[in-house]
Design a protein around this motif. Structure first.
Motif, PDB file in Angstrom:
ATOM      1  N   THR A  68       0.830  -1.202  -0.073  1.00 35.34           N
ATOM      2  CA  THR A  68       0.117  -0.095   0.022  1.00 35.34           C
ATOM      3  C   THR A  68       0.980   1.027  -0.095  1.00 35.34           C
ATOM      4  O   THR A  68       2.030   1.077   0.318  1.00 35.34           O
ATOM      5  CB  THR A  68      -0.880  -0.015   1.152  1.00 35.34           C
ATOM      6  OG1 THR A  68      -1.720   1.052   1.198  1.00 35.34           O
ATOM      7  CG2 THR A  68      -0.141   0.056   2.683  1.00 35.34           C
ATOM      8  N   SER A 101     -12.149   1.849   7.048  1.00 37.41           N
ATOM      9  CA  SER A 101     -11.021   1.186   6.185  1.00 37.41           C
ATOM     10  C   SER A 101     -10.650  -0.134   6.465  1.00 37.41           C
ATOM     11  O   SER A 101     -10.346  -0.497   7.560  1.00 37.41           O
ATOM     12  CB  SER A 101      -9.709   2.106   6.161  1.00 37.41           C
ATOM     13  OG  SER A 101      -8.567   1.412   5.671  1.00 37.41           O
ATOM     14  N   CYS A 104      -6.745  -2.126   6.336  1.00 37.02           N
ATOM     15  CA  CYS A 104      -6.141  -0.853   6.315  1.00 37.02           C
ATOM     16  C   CYS A 104      -4.607  -1.075   6.369  1.00 37.02           C
ATOM     17  O   CYS A 104      -3.968   0.119   6.383  1.00 37.02           O
ATOM     18  CB  CYS A 104      -6.293   0.046   7.849  1.00 37.02           C
ATOM     19  SG  CYS A 104      -5.728  -0.800   9.122  1.00 37.02           S
ATOM     20  N   GLU A 109      -3.923   3.921   3.929  1.00 35.55           N
ATOM     21  CA  GLU A 109      -5.172   4.316   3.415  1.00 35.55           C
ATOM     22  C   GLU A 109      -6.027   5.169   4.469  1.00 35.55           C
ATOM     23  O   GLU A 109      -6.419   6.409   3.905  1.00 35.55           O
ATOM     24  CB  GLU A 109      -6.028   3.172   2.860  1.00 35.55           C
ATOM     25  CG  GLU A 109      -7.347   3.324   2.521  1.00 35.55           C
ATOM     26  CD  GLU A 109      -8.180   2.071   2.093  1.00 35.55           C
ATOM     27  OE1 GLU A 109      -8.086   1.810   0.748  1.00 35.55           O
ATOM     28  OE2 GLU A 109      -8.805   1.548   2.851  1.00 35.55           O
ATOM     29  N   THR A 112      -4.883   8.798   4.495  1.00 36.22           N
ATOM     30  CA  THR A 112      -5.016   9.370   3.351  1.00 36.22           C
ATOM     31  C   THR A 112      -6.536  10.109   3.155  1.00 36.22           C
ATOM     32  O   THR A 112      -6.474  11.224   2.802  1.00 36.22           O
ATOM     33  CB  THR A 112      -4.681   8.484   1.878  1.00 36.22           C
ATOM     34  OG1 THR A 112      -3.332   8.181   1.743  1.00 36.22           O
ATOM     35  CG2 THR A 112      -4.886   9.293   0.556  1.00 36.22           C
TER      36      THR A 112
END
Length: 423
Positions: A68, A101, A104, A109, A112
């Motif tokens: 990620t 999320s 996660c 994420e 963000t």
């Protein structure tokens, strides 16, 4: 005890299909944990694993590798901030915006999500984000909020200057943002997972469902529907859009964000009484198997489309040719679109027309925001395999996004007929 027994245990406990990461990954993880536990035989380690919740978590940690970065697929975050910015705050005085999320990973994420809303002027004191993942190690890193260069990809990195401080060892996110996120270790297969209903205004569940089998997909979508408020937004990955549409969700008409509204309570929404009964039974069984492990699964993939026969068949596939498309699927899931597209093109050049390859290229181009190219690839895939359900649903979504509701409706009806025929 055979090595395959550990693969089955991972599947039963956390939904992981070893084929999605490669059976050798599981074998190496088991070997590593055997050495750590000083077990000489597989049977001895099996007994240790079954008796120790701590060792169960250690094995899970050994097979899960997060992938990620910040602002991955920017359209989704633009859609989030556009839907829940200053206007939402003004029209919902005193209300707290609640987001989820799932999974996660190491926190990029959910952080963000917070940064995108802050940039849109949303008051952070009214924001609450729950972030759930399988890995306690990943969550520990997420809570620290300290990130290296691998978490910052692409050329648009101005957000790093706005939100992070350069420190020894990387970039530190301030407490003002970190305090908005509540990190939780949990298992979506657990019957007690996030109890309650209609809690969240928006849920990010991207590239999770693609790893589940069909039954687990339906169960998980029902759980997400239960947690989402009636006018909320569900964000998924590009390859999951067709599944979400098939379960009664409606496109939110946010280009390339892959955002969907839940079905109305009076519409059935693809969730029948029989489905609810099946889901409750399946969840109870999953809870019995996973009572000692609370971790979000890295799931099984969606069934991949099979190429339809063509008038002039492609030459017989050389050994390993299908692996090009398997590699393309994995690369696309991880956001490496250029290499994913190269694998698809290499397959087409070597093996000839393929509905699956063209479908994957359509997903890749759509994720990159190239809607015209995506539509072209989807139509070519349908030429080869006219009743391919996922392609029909994705093309319908593209048409509806650009305002062609009638064209999208025709394709949806074709997809429904295809599903009934297949069933």
């Amino acid at each position: 005890m055979k090595p395959g027994g550990f693969q089955q245990w991972l599947k039963d406990t956390m939904g992981l299909d070893a084929s999605t990461i490669g059976p050798t990954v599981v074998e190496r993880a088991v070997a590593s944990r055997m050495a750590a536990c000083e077990c000489k035989q597989l049977g001895e380690y099996w007994q240790t694993l079954r008796a120790s919740p701590l060792e169960q978590q250690e094995l899970i940690e050994a097979v899960v590798v997060p992938e990620t970065w910040f602002f991955r697929d920017t359209q989704a975050f633009s859609a989030l901030s556009g839907s829940y910015g200053l206007e939402w705050a003004a029209t919902h005085p005193g209300e707290r915006l609640r987001l989820l999320s799932l999974p996660c990973s190491t926190g990029e994420e959910p952080y963000t999500m917070a940064m995108a809303l802050q940039d849109a002027g949303f008051p952070l004191e009214r924001l609450s984000i729950d972030a759930v993942d399988i890995s306690e190690r990943a969550l520990a890193k997420a809570r620290r909020g300290l990130y290296g260069s691998n978490s910052f990809r692409g050329r648009e990195l101005q957000f790093r200057e706005r939100h992070f401080a350069a420190v020894a060892g990387g970039w530190q996110l301030p407490e003002t943002v970190r305090s908005r996120v509540n990190f939780i270790q949990g298992n979506v297969l657990d019957v007690a997972f996030l109890p309650g209903e209609a809690v969240y205004d928006a849920i990010f569940c991207r590239n999770l469902l693609i790893y589940f089998d069909a039954d687990t997909q339906v169960r998980t979508v029902w759980i997400l529907k239960r947690l989402l408020r009636p006018q909320g937004l569900l964000f998924v990955g590009p390859a999951e859009a067709g599944l979400i549409l098939s379960q009664g969700f409606a496109s939110a008409q946010l280009p390339m964000a892959f955002a969907f509204r839940p079905p109305r309570a009076d519409s059935g929404g693809g969730v029948s009484a029989a489905m609810l009964a099946t889901t409750a039974s399946a969840l109870a069984g999953a809870a019995a198997k996973a009572a000692t492990v609370k971790a979000i699964a890295k799931p099984r993939p969606l069934a991949r489309p099979r190429p339809a026969p063509v008038a002039n068949p492609a030459p017989p596939a050389v050994e390993g040719a299908e692996a090009l498309l398997d590699a393309a699927q994995r690369l696309a899931d991880n956001g490496d679109f250029e290499r994913a597209a190269s694998s698809c093109q290499a397959y087409l050049q070597g093996q000839g027309p393929s509905a699956r390859a063209l479908y994957l290229l359509g997903l890749i181009e759509g994720a990159k925001g190239r809607n015209e190219l995506a539509e072209d690839y989807f139509r070519k895939a349908l030429y080869l395999q006219p009743q391919h359900e996922e392609t029909l649903m994705h093309l319908a979504l593209l048409l509806e996004t650009r305002g062609d509701a009638a064209g999208g409706r025709v394709l949806r009806l074709r997809a429904q007929r295809s599903r009934r025929t297949a069933g």
